[in-house]
Design an enzyme around this catalytic site. Structure first.
Site: not given
Ligand code: PGA
Length: 264
Positions: A9, A11, A96, A98, A180, A186, A225
């Site tokens: 992803n 983003k 997601h 976010e 997740e 992140g 992560s």
């Molecule tokens: P990250 O993001 O690997 O940077 O923690 C995962 C995600 O948002 O799907």
């Protein structure tokens, strides 16, 4: 169950030239014929065309990071499932954290997006997960291990039941769940293999209850992560059928290492 799945992803990152270089480097490092596991990448819409061209002779597939719940019409700024299919995209990431927590998307919107996506022919990666506060509360508000687990799983269960409640068994084959934990996205703080396995087993049980004929076949990914240094531990946890990678998918070298580690 089929092959394991690795999703990158990107983003809201990368201008077209950088997107072209990253996807080109991924194809070169992986080899155009690589198919030990399935690989999907989700660039921003603006980079779809350059990325699609770079990956067209490989087995890597294209995903969108969001979609709208109507086919066409007066919805300024939105993109529909038929538009994604027309752009060469076969997958969409929905729910997601976010989008849920920064952009205010709710369970009902996610349910509608998912229903239109799968009935239009897109495959869906449905993200679910608890916040750090929900995890802390599950520990402090429970008296024993069983009630802690039930409390911890309840927000995730609600997200899955809402999103998949109106999906018929015949469409479930096109859906992948990504667990997740919000506190791990992140942050560099990934869940442990124990924490991952505990939730993945609960998700599997729920899926087999909701979809007795094929709930066992639905892939469950872990995300939050995921890195080259922790991928082996994550993949060793029960019921982990692949990973959803954010930050680390922006480096071709790291992402390809993760793919090869998952593919074995
Ligand atoms: P990250 O993001 O690997 O940077 O923690 C995962 C995600 O948002 O799907």
């Amino acid at each position: 169950m089929g092959k394991k799945l690795v999703v990158g992803n990107w983003k809201m990152n990368l201008l077209r030239e950088d997107a072209k270089q990253l996807s080109g480097a991924m194809v070169n490092m992986l080899g155009a014929c690589y198919n030990e596991c399935n690989v999907v990448i989700a660039p921003p819409y603006t980079a779809f065309e350059v990325v699609r061209t770079c990956i067209e002779d490989s087995n890597i597939e294209l995903a969108a990071q969001n979609v709208f719940s109507s086919t066409s019409g007066a919805f300024t700024g939105e993109v529909s499932p038929p538009m994604l299919l027309d752009a060469g995209c076969r997958w969409v990431i929905l729910g997601h954290s976010e989008r849920r927590y920064i952009l205010g998307e709710n369970d009902e919107q996610i349910r509608q997006k998912l229903l239109l996506s799968v009935s239009s022919g897109l495959k869906v990666i449905l993200c679910v997960g608890e916040t750090g506060k929900q995890r802390e509360d599950a520990v402090s508000d429970s008296e024993d291990a069983a009630s802690r687990k039930e409390l911890l799983f309840s927000p995730i269960k609600a997200q899955i039941e809402s999103a998949l409640g109106s999906i018929g068994e015949q469409l479930i084959a096109d859906i992948v769940i990504a667990y997740e934990p919000v506190w791990a996205i992140g942050t560099g703080e990934n869940a442990t293999s124990f924490e991952i396995a505990e939730i993945h087993r609960c998700i599997r049980e729920l899926l087999t209850r909701m979809f007795p004929a094929c709930g066992n076949e639905v892939k469950i990914l872990y995300g939050g992560s995921v890195k080259t240094v922790n991928i082996a531990g994550i993949m060793s946890a029960d019921e982990v059928n692949g990973v959803l990678v954010g930050g680390e998918s922006l480096s071709a070298g790291s992402f390809v290492k993760i793919i090869k580690s998952v593919g074995g």
